[in-house]
Design an enzyme around this catalytic site. Structure first.
Site, PDB file in Angstrom:
ATOM      1  CB  THR A 100      -0.843   0.079   1.237  1.00 35.87           C
ATOM      2  OG1 THR A 100      -1.458   1.234   1.358  1.00 35.87           O
ATOM      3  CG2 THR A 100      -0.172  -0.315   2.565  1.00 35.87           C
ATOM      4  CG  ASP A 101      -0.966   4.983  -1.215  1.00 37.81           C
ATOM      5  OD1 ASP A 101      -1.526   4.364  -0.183  1.00 37.81           O
ATOM      6  OD2 ASP A 101      -1.740   5.670  -1.836  1.00 37.81           O
ATOM      7  CD  GLU A 102      -3.401   3.467   4.296  1.00 33.01           C
ATOM      8  OE1 GLU A 102      -3.305   3.612   5.543  1.00 33.01           O
ATOM      9  OE2 GLU A 102      -4.633   3.192   3.838  1.00 33.01           O
TER      10      GLU A 102
ATOM     11  CE1 TYR B 210      -3.111  -2.644   5.649  1.00 32.22           C
ATOM     12  CE2 TYR B 210      -3.256  -0.390   5.136  1.00 32.22           C
ATOM     13  CZ  TYR B 210      -3.225  -1.674   4.946  1.00 32.22           C
ATOM     14  OH  TYR B 210      -3.157  -1.870   3.308  1.00 32.22           O
TER      15      TYR B 210
ATOM     16  CE  LYS C 245       0.242  -4.799   2.999  1.00 34.99           C
ATOM     17  NZ  LYS C 245       0.058  -6.071   2.539  1.00 34.99           N
TER      18      LYS C 245
END
Length: 368
Positions: free
Chosen positions: A130-132, A156, A160
């Site tokens: 994810t870009d997060e 989260y 990741k």
């Protein structure tokens, strides 16, 4: 001909990928491994031919190893993850367990079968991230590139990030043939209604409040899920082993704009199809009112990242990726899908989900 093991293939992005791959690569073997937690649904795979489904946990390393052996797997596409930020704030342990320990379990099984006991055959372990993991951008900051330092801000995104690092380490240390993609906010068919677009769409249909965090001006890059699947296909086909590729939709939008587009789309469909009022009598649009009347501002999420944006020049220049849908057409297709699949989204919203939603948004925000 390839033989794929798709983890989390009954979840949102995983199910869309399985449908996409079966359509475009009908002769490939495919095994789906999914634990069928709250966001996984077997019905999302209905109608697919020649598909082996295994109800199992990615943390069970021996099960994964046996699947690789028994089905001659040469490609793992790893979607399985806990992915909802609000849930990670409420209960981080499951995110660490699934996203880090689970990914490590898969990597151990792949190394054991492909390297330790293998014959050196070509293989690929593709990891969906994810870009997060990159953190939050200011309004004038350049978009995230593959060289942006990691700065995760939620349990989260931290979990990741940890899984991304494990995948990189297994390539660098052991020679496992890996690739990773970091995507922006996905939307489209089969998305569990805890994420913004399906939640707000269904709340418009059922007359429930639209809970908007803070001032609603948090910005995200929106990616139609089928474009994401096509990007993964390009990476599997031509991506360089050991590399990471960012996949985005090319459209930064504040949440308020997205919500207004959803409301307008619902109102347009009720105006065009009078039968919708009978199906969804609690919708404001069924009473001649604007869906936007349901907008309700609520206390902002803890640690809420302000802006995400993707610099996707690498995958564009190296692999020729371009999103096929802009947000307007992708959102229209998504609204139409949910209207046509009411039985699906009502069935997936079980009691445990309603309890969680009430705790986070209040009882008036529940759906179903």
């Amino acid at each position: 001909m390839a033989n794929l093991l798709v983890t989390g293939g009954a979840g949102f992005i995983g199910a869309n990928f399985v449908h996409y791959w079966r359509e475009h690569h009908p002769n490939d073997g495919m095994v789906v491994l999914d634990a069928l937690t709250y966001a996984g649904n077997r019905t999302s795979l209905a109608g697919l031919e020649s598909l082996r489904f295994v109800h199992g946990d990615i943390r069970a390393t021996e099960i994964v190893s046996s699947l690789i052996r028994d089905h001659d797997i040469d490609t793992i596409v790893h979607f399985a993850a806990e992915s909802h930020v609000d849930r990670s704030i409420d209960g981080p342990d499951a995110f660490i367990d699934t996203n880090i320990t689970g990914t490590h379990s898969l990597l151990k099984a792949a190394k054991s079968e492909w390297l330790d006991r293998g014959s050196g055959r070509p293989h690929r372990f593709h990891h969906i991230s994810t870009d997060e993991v990159y953190g939050s951008l200011g309004p004038d900051d350049p978009p995230f590139s593959e060289l942006t330092p990691y700065a995760p801000n939620s349990p989260y995104s931290a979990s990741k990030a940890g899984s991304d690092h494990l995948v990189r380490a297994y390539h660098h240390t052991f020679g496992l043939q890996t690739t990773t993609t970091n995507c922006s906010n996905n939307y489209g068919p089969y998305q569990f209604p805890e994420k913004l677009i399906p939640l707000f769409l269904i709340n418009c249909l059922t007359g429930k409040p639209l809970p908007i965090y803070g001032d609603g001006m948090n910005v995200r890059d929106w990616l139609y899920v089928k474009d994401h699947c096509r990007g993964i296909e390009l990476v599997l086909d031509r991506g360089q082993v050991g590399q990471t590729y960012n996949i985005g939709g090319g459209e930064e939008l504040p949440n308020l704009t997205v919500i207004d587009v959803i409301c307008a789309a619902v109102d347009e469909r009720f105006n065009a199809d009078p039968a919708l009022a009978a199906r969804f009598p609690d919708a404001p649009a069924a009473k001649g009112q604007a869906s936007s009347s349901l907008k309700t501002f609520v206390t902002d999420r803890l640690g809420h990242d302000r802006r995400y944006a993707i610099d996707e020049r690498k995958i564009q220049e190296e692999l020729g990726y371009r999103p096929a849908r802009d947000f307007k057409s992708g959102l229209a297709a998504t609204v139409d899908w949910y209207l046509a699949h009411e039985n699906w989204w009502r069935a997936v919203m079980d009691g445990s989900y309603r309890v969680w939603l009430e705790r986070n948004y209040g009882s008036r925000a529940t759906v179903g």
